[in-house]
Design an enzyme around this catalytic site. Sequence first.
Site, short mmCIF file in Angstrom:
data_model
loop_
_atom_site.label_atom_id
_atom_site.label_comp_id
_atom_site.label_asym_id
_atom_site.label_seq_id
_atom_site.Cartn_x
_atom_site.Cartn_y
_atom_site.Cartn_z
N SER A 195 0.85 -1.84 -2.25
CA SER A 195 -0.43 -2.49 -2.05
C SER A 195 -0.57 -3.20 -0.85
CB SER A 195 -1.15 -3.14 -3.27
OG SER A 195 -1.75 -2.15 -4.20
N ASP A 221 -8.35 0.01 -6.29
CA ASP A 221 -7.07 -0.16 -6.25
C ASP A 221 -6.37 1.20 -7.19
OD1 ASP A 221 -3.73 -0.68 -6.20
OD2 ASP A 221 -4.60 -2.54 -5.36
N THR A 230 -3.79 -7.11 -2.43
CA THR A 230 -4.88 -6.38 -1.54
C THR A 230 -5.85 -7.51 -1.16
OG1 THR A 230 -4.92 -4.28 -2.94
CG2 THR A 230 -6.99 -4.72 -1.61
N ASP A 262 -6.35 2.14 -1.74
CA ASP A 262 -5.13 2.01 -0.68
C ASP A 262 -4.16 2.92 -0.97
OD1 ASP A 262 -4.75 0.95 -3.46
OD2 ASP A 262 -4.07 -0.99 -2.91
N HIS A 263 -4.25 3.62 -2.28
CA HIS A 263 -2.94 4.64 -2.52
C HIS A 263 -3.52 5.28 -3.91
CE1 HIS A 263 -1.43 1.74 -5.37
NE2 HIS A 263 -1.41 0.58 -4.47
N GLU A 274 -12.51 -5.65 -4.56
CA GLU A 274 -11.38 -4.57 -4.96
C GLU A 274 -11.59 -4.59 -6.91
OE1 GLU A 274 -6.43 -4.14 -5.05
OE2 GLU A 274 -7.36 -6.20 -5.82
N ASP A 286 -5.40 0.49 -10.63
CA ASP A 286 -4.02 0.54 -10.39
C ASP A 286 -3.11 0.34 -11.55
OD1 ASP A 286 -1.63 0.41 -8.40
OD2 ASP A 286 -1.70 -1.36 -9.06
N HIS A 339 3.40 4.82 -7.74
CA HIS A 339 2.28 5.21 -6.84
C HIS A 339 2.79 6.52 -5.98
CE1 HIS A 339 1.47 0.68 -5.33
NE2 HIS A 339 1.17 0.92 -6.53
#
Length: 363
Positions: free
Chosen positions: A81, A40, A134, A304-305, A257, A262, A325
């Site tokens: 997310s 993530d 997630t 995811d980003h 994950e 993140d 993000h």
Amino acid sequence: MKKWMVSSVVATAVLAGLGDVSEQAEAQGEAKNVIFMIPDGYSSGYASVYRAFKEEGIPAWDEHQVGHMMTHSANNRVTDSAAAGTAMATGVKTNNGVIGLNPEGERVQTVLEAAKDSGRSTGLVATSTITHATPAAFASHVSNRNNEMEIANQFYNQDIDVLLGGGESYFLPKSEGGHQYLMNYMKRFERDGYEIARNAEQLQSANSDRVVGLFANNAMAPERDRHETDEPSLQEMTEAALSALDQNDDGFFLMVEGSQIDWAGHANDYDWAMTDTEAFEAAYIEAIEFAKEDEETLVVMASDHDTGGLALDGNDNPVWSTTNHTGVDVPVYSFGPGSEQFGGLMDNTDLPKMIANALDIEL
């Protein structure tokens, strides 16, 4: 309509002109199992910085990179997310904050649910609460990602075979320090025949094909602090999940994950970002080694980003551009039967369709 959304529509039309993903990219070999690895917040910037952090050798996933992926949500250039996880789990774009529902609020099937319907075992592994956005996107359907009590309820009713991570409090009643009003899902899991693990030692000794291991009331400890706890590493959780799920001769679907890469990005914390990426790499190596020995397992890795805009400056120093993000594309990696489908510039909605195609299931 926002100007960027017009561009998005045009881009979608161009991609559509190339043909349907499932028709255009037929798998050379059918996969029995899938391991979906999600670091993530990780992006190409993190990849460059992590190579410098390692000093020797390259990240284990470098040789498996096949392309890049667009990450925008249905209502924003920059996804969260929940929307990204939903796109990666269902093949359908949704609005930020939404889990497992399309923008009209209708439930959409996840690739985990489709795998379950095919007779395969299913599992979720995360270092956040297991009910976080997630993992939640693969097995629940709620209009607000923060409704982790309802996500826990849906996880129980989904009959997922392996749940490993943090967040035990969301499965316990208030009378035992949890968030549920009355329900004790941990007792229910045990009653239903799940093996329960509450620390690394118990997880290591687990031998059932159905395991619930929730190792912290909330999120698990960052990798750099794990030595102060009795919690397992992400690699150990991945190994245990594979051992349990592989007992099903019909195959499995597992999502793993690395949640806190993140969070480190949001905090602009270089050490946290790198040590949790390192822990994720150890889990990735575990997955690849399993796939190489098994020869029937597709491994897919994609974030995811991006979070934080991490990059190297002209003096080889890591620098951050934001605590939020970003909308940059993220790299995609794949290995095993069906991996030849993945390549070039993809959308996050393409991945679950390709995974379903490799598993020969309908999504």
